[in-house]
Motif scaffolding. Structure first.
Motif, PDB file in Angstrom:
ATOM      1  N   VAL A  26       0.841  -1.200   0.000  1.00 21.33           N
ATOM      2  CA  VAL A  26       0.000   0.000   0.000  1.00 21.33           C
ATOM      3  C   VAL A  26       0.878   1.253   0.000  1.00 21.33           C
ATOM      4  CG1 VAL A  26      -1.649   1.341   1.383  1.00 21.33           C
ATOM      5  CG2 VAL A  26      -2.021  -1.111   1.012  1.00 21.33           C
ATOM      6  N   ARG A  27       1.960   1.216   0.766  1.00 19.91           N
ATOM      7  CA  ARG A  27       2.887   2.360   0.796  1.00 19.91           C
ATOM      8  C   ARG A  27       3.461   2.629  -0.594  1.00 19.91           C
ATOM      9  NH1 ARG A  27       8.516   2.932   1.539  1.00 19.91           N
ATOM     10  NH2 ARG A  27       9.054   4.943   2.415  1.00 19.91           N
ATOM     11  N   MET A  28       3.865   1.566  -1.296  1.00 18.06           N
ATOM     12  CA  MET A  28       4.416   1.746  -2.639  1.00 18.06           C
ATOM     13  C   MET A  28       3.365   2.287  -3.608  1.00 18.06           C
ATOM     14  SD  MET A  28       6.961  -1.497  -3.254  1.00 18.06           S
ATOM     15  CE  MET A  28       7.418  -0.992  -4.907  1.00 18.06           C
ATOM     16  N   VAL A  29       2.145   1.788  -3.511  1.00 19.84           N
ATOM     17  CA  VAL A  29       1.074   2.265  -4.394  1.00 19.84           C
ATOM     18  C   VAL A  29       0.823   3.752  -4.141  1.00 19.84           C
ATOM     19  CG1 VAL A  29      -1.402   2.108  -4.885  1.00 19.84           C
ATOM     20  CG2 VAL A  29      -0.030   0.021  -4.702  1.00 19.84           C
ATOM     21  N   VAL A  30       0.710   4.139  -2.875  1.00 21.81           N
ATOM     22  CA  VAL A  30       0.466   5.545  -2.528  1.00 21.81           C
ATOM     23  C   VAL A  30       1.618   6.425  -3.016  1.00 21.81           C
ATOM     24  CG1 VAL A  30       0.259   7.164  -0.595  1.00 21.81           C
ATOM     25  CG2 VAL A  30      -1.059   5.042  -0.598  1.00 21.81           C
ATOM     26  N   GLU A  31       2.860   5.990  -2.785  1.00 17.78           N
ATOM     27  CA  GLU A  31       4.020   6.765  -3.240  1.00 17.78           C
ATOM     28  C   GLU A  31       4.040   6.878  -4.761  1.00 17.78           C
ATOM     29  OE1 GLU A  31       6.397   8.457  -1.475  1.00 17.78           O
ATOM     30  OE2 GLU A  31       5.120   8.027   0.249  1.00 17.78           O
ATOM     31  N   GLY A  32       3.676   5.806  -5.448  1.00 17.63           N
ATOM     32  CA  GLY A  32       3.647   5.840  -6.908  1.00 17.63           C
ATOM     33  C   GLY A  32       2.600   6.795  -7.442  1.00 17.63           C
ATOM     34  N   ILE A  33       1.443   6.815  -6.809  1.00 19.89           N
ATOM     35  CA  ILE A  33       0.371   7.717  -7.236  1.00 19.89           C
ATOM     36  C   ILE A  33       0.738   9.164  -6.936  1.00 19.89           C
ATOM     37  CG2 ILE A  33      -2.020   8.391  -6.768  1.00 19.89           C
ATOM     38  CD1 ILE A  33      -2.600   5.364  -6.434  1.00 19.89           C
ATOM     39  N   LYS A  34       1.429   9.407  -5.840  1.00 15.75           N
ATOM     40  CA  LYS A  34       1.852  10.767  -5.472  1.00 15.75           C
ATOM     41  C   LYS A  34       2.820  11.361  -6.484  1.00 15.75           C
ATOM     42  CE  LYS A  34       1.914  10.702  -0.437  1.00 15.75           C
ATOM     43  NZ  LYS A  34       2.847  10.829   0.690  1.00 15.75           N
ATOM     44  N   LYS A  35       3.537  10.528  -7.214  1.00 21.51           N
ATOM     45  CA  LYS A  35       4.569  11.005  -8.133  1.00 21.51           C
ATOM     46  C   LYS A  35       3.995  11.600  -9.412  1.00 21.51           C
ATOM     47  CE  LYS A  35       8.245   8.009  -6.610  1.00 21.51           C
ATOM     48  NZ  LYS A  35       9.121   6.914  -6.926  1.00 21.51           N
ATOM     49  N   ASP A  36       2.703  11.829  -9.459  1.00 19.32           N
ATOM     50  CA  ASP A  36       2.048  12.356 -10.652  1.00 19.32           C
ATOM     51  C   ASP A  36       2.755  13.607 -11.171  1.00 19.32           C
ATOM     52  OD1 ASP A  36       0.124  12.344 -12.630  1.00 19.32           O
ATOM     53  OD2 ASP A  36      -1.153  13.739 -11.522  1.00 19.32           O
TER      54      ASP A  36
END
Length: 190
Positions: free
Chosen positions: A82-92
């Motif tokens: 979940v942390r990786m998914v959230v960090e990946g989405i934040k990198k927009d």
């Protein structure tokens, strides 16, 4: 167990680390070979230690460990995923250059522990077989080092091709591994 059976076991045990390291490599900006080796060694050392711990526990109290290992692995992998998914989405909209070039030591250790809890459970089972636990642990550690290093390097190319979605996919893979561990355990006892 024969040497070939141990070798198959070692590479089988390293598949979770391989999948996780692909995600870790994809989350970085062009991780150098040194970082891939560092990741591989951390994963390999942890994966070599956990079956020895499991073997020791198996000699003492196997029924208690087997009741909880899948829940611990599931929780850790879910949190990391979940942390990786959230960090990946934040990198927009971020440029890939802003991505880190290496992961923190404790993040890698936590991920390695989460993916190696199944090796601890295998170690519990090995306590009841006639195996040399040191040789077995070294083979598992070596196989994991090779697979995690390869995964990081593969992730490097996937990360460059997929951008921010590579980290999201890496997180999804970790969540999937956690769910698989839990479902396999629950299916055995259903």
């Amino acid at each position: 167990m024969s040497f070939y059976a141990l070798l198959i076991l070692a590479f089988g045990m390293s598949m979770d680390a391989f999948a996780a390291s692909i995600g870790k490599g994809a989350a970085l900006y062009r991780p150098p070979l040194r970082e891939a080796l560092r990741t591989g060694i951390i994963f390999g050392v942890v994966e070599a230690i956990t079956p020895v711990i499991g073997w020791g526990i198996g000699l003492a109290a196997s029924q208690y460990v087997l009741r909880w290992d899948h829940w611990i692995a599931f929780a850790l992998l879910m949190l990391l995923g979940v942390r990786m998914v959230v960090e990946g989405i934040k990198k927009d909209g971020q440029e890939p250059v802003n991505a880190p070039r290496r992961h923190g030591f404790w993040l890698l250790v936590t991920t390695a522990i989460a993916t190696s809890l199944d090796a601890m459970a295998v170690g519990v089972g090995l306590a009841f077989l006639e195996v040399n636990i040191v040789t077995t642990a070294l083979l598992i550690g070596l196989a994991t080092t090779i697979m995690a290093t390869t995964g990081m390097l593969l992730g490097r190319f996937l990360g460059a091709a997929m951008g921010k979605w590579a980290e999201v996919m890496g997180g999804v893979v970790l969540i999937g591994i956690g769910c698989t561990i839990l479902l396999e355990h629950l299916a055995v006892f259903a």
